[in-house]
Design an enzyme around this catalytic site. Structure first.
Site, PDB file in Angstrom:
ATOM      1  N   GLY A 199       0.830  -1.201   0.000  1.00 31.08           N
ATOM      2  CA  GLY A 199       0.000   0.000   0.000  1.00 31.08           C
ATOM      3  C   GLY A 199       0.860   1.244   0.000  1.00 31.08           C
ATOM      4  O   GLY A 199       2.059   1.173  -0.232  1.00 31.08           O
ATOM      5  N   ASN A 200       0.232   2.399   0.225  1.00 34.90           N
ATOM      6  CA  ASN A 200       0.989   3.649   0.317  1.00 34.90           C
ATOM      7  C   ASN A 200       0.320   4.567   1.334  1.00 34.90           C
ATOM      8  O   ASN A 200      -0.718   4.221   1.893  1.00 34.90           O
ATOM      9  CB  ASN A 200       1.120   4.301  -1.067  1.00 34.90           C
ATOM     10  CG  ASN A 200      -0.221   4.661  -1.660  1.00 34.90           C
ATOM     11  OD1 ASN A 200      -0.943   5.512  -1.135  1.00 34.90           O
ATOM     12  ND2 ASN A 200      -0.589   3.988  -2.743  1.00 34.90           N
ATOM     13  N   ARG A 201       0.928   5.722   1.571  1.00 38.22           N
ATOM     14  CA  ARG A 201       0.493   6.586   2.669  1.00 38.22           C
ATOM     15  C   ARG A 201      -0.660   7.516   2.328  1.00 38.22           C
ATOM     16  O   ARG A 201      -1.014   8.389   3.112  1.00 38.22           O
ATOM     17  CB  ARG A 201       1.664   7.431   3.170  1.00 38.22           C
ATOM     18  CG  ARG A 201       2.782   6.618   3.770  1.00 38.22           C
ATOM     19  CD  ARG A 201       3.870   7.538   4.328  1.00 38.22           C
ATOM     20  NE  ARG A 201       5.075   6.815   4.639  1.00 38.22           N
ATOM     21  CZ  ARG A 201       5.262   6.137   5.776  1.00 38.22           C
ATOM     22  NH1 ARG A 201       4.322   6.115   6.694  1.00 38.22           N
ATOM     23  NH2 ARG A 201       6.393   5.504   5.983  1.00 38.22           N
TER      24      ARG A 201
END
Ligand code: CTP
Ligand code: CA
Length: 225
Positions: free
Chosen positions: A33-35
Site C-alpha cells: 500500500g501507500n500513505r
C-alpha cells in the site's frame, strides 16, 4: 479562510474523481500500500458536489465518510480502479486523478498465508497499468487533471507527466515540505497548465485547496466551450 463557494458553477457537469491509495495483495493477509489518506480527493468530491456537479468517486480503502450527494465506487487494486474509471470515462466531462495508484503489484498472489520459513523473502513485482496515461490517449472533450507527488525536481517531473499523459492541468506537491503531502490536513501545491503556466498556492487546508482547484477547472471548462 477561503470562501465556501455556494455558486452552482458545475451544474450539469459530470466529474469522475479518484481518491486514496490502491492496495495490491501479496497473500490473503498482506498487501502493498501507500500513505495516501484520501483527504485531498474527498475534499475535491465534496466541493464539486456542493457546486452542482454529478460526482462519481472511485475510492481506495479509507475510513473517510462519503461526501453528501456523491456516487461512490469502492475498489482495492489498480486493476479494479482502471476498470471502474474506464466504465465511466466516456460519460464524464472532467476527470481528477487524486488517487495514489501502486505502480507495481506482486506477480503472483499467494493463495495461502506466506509462512516465515526463510531468512529472506523475495516478492517479484510487475508493472500496473498507468490509468491516467490511458485516459490521455483516449480523451476526446474531457478535461484531465492529474496529481504529482514528488520529492525532488518538482516542476520538471510534473511537467513531464502533464505532457506524457496529455493532461490539461497537473497539481504538483513536494511531499518533503512540512505542511504538504500524505495523511495531513494541509497541502502546498503548484498548479501547472498545458501552456506551461505555473500558479503557486500557499499552505492551505485541503478543503481550501480543493475549492481553488475546482475554480481553476471551472475556468478551463468555460474556455473549452
Ligand atoms: N496514475 C495512474 N495510474 C498509475 C500511476 C499513476 O493513473 N498506474 C496517476 C495518478 O493518479 C496521478 C498521476 O498519474 O494523477 C501521477 O502519478 P505519479 O505516481 O506522480 O506518477 P507516475 O506516472 O506513476 O510516475 P512515478 O511514480 O515514477 O513518479
Ligand atoms: Ca507512481
Amino acid at each position: 479562510v477561503a470562501l465556501l463557494h455556494n455558486c452552482q458553477d458545475l451544474q450539469g457537469q459530470r466529474i469522475l474523481i479518484t481518491a486514496a491509495g490502491t492496495r495490491e495483495a501479496i497473500d490473503p493477509v498482506r498487501y502493498i500500500g501507500n500513505r495516501s489518506s484520501g483527504k485531498m480527493g474527498y475534499a475535491l468530491a465534496e466541493a464539486a458536489a456542493r457546486r452542482g456537479a454529478k460526482v462519481i468517486l472511485v475510492s481506495g480503502p479509507t475510513s473517510l465518510p462519503t461526501p453528501p450527494g456523491v456516487n461512490i465506487t469502492r475498489i482495492e487494486t489498480a486493476a479494479q480502479m482502471q476498470a471502474a474509471v474506464l466504465a465511466e470515462f466516456d460519460t464524464v466531462d472532467i476527470v481528477i486523478k487524486a488517487a495514489a495508484v501502486a505502480d507495481y503489484r506482486p506477480e503472483l498472489v499467494a493463495e495461502q498465508k506466506i509462512k516465515k520459513t526463510g531468512d529472506t523473502l523475495t516478492i517479484n513485482l510487475v508493472k500496473n497499468p498507468d490509468i491516467l496515461l490511458e485516459l490521455g490517449q483516449r480523451k476526446k472533450q474531457q478535461i484531465l487533471v492529474g496529481f504529482a507527488a514528488e520529492t525532488e525536481d518538482l516542476i520538471i517531473h510534473a511537467r513531464e507527466k502533464l505532457t506524457k499523459k496529455n493532461l490539461d492541468m497537473i497539481v504538483a506537491n513536494d511531499i518533503t515540505l512540512p505542511g504538504a503531502g500524505f495523511n495531513i490536513d494541509t497541502n502546498i501545491v503548484k498548479i501547472i497548465y498545458k501552456n506551461g503556466n505555473v500558479e503557486e498556492l500557499p499552505q492551505l487546508s485541503k478543503q481550501q485547496v480543493a475549492e481553488i482547484l475546482i475554480d481553476k477547472i471551472s475556468k478551463l471548462l468555460t474556455k473549452s466551450t
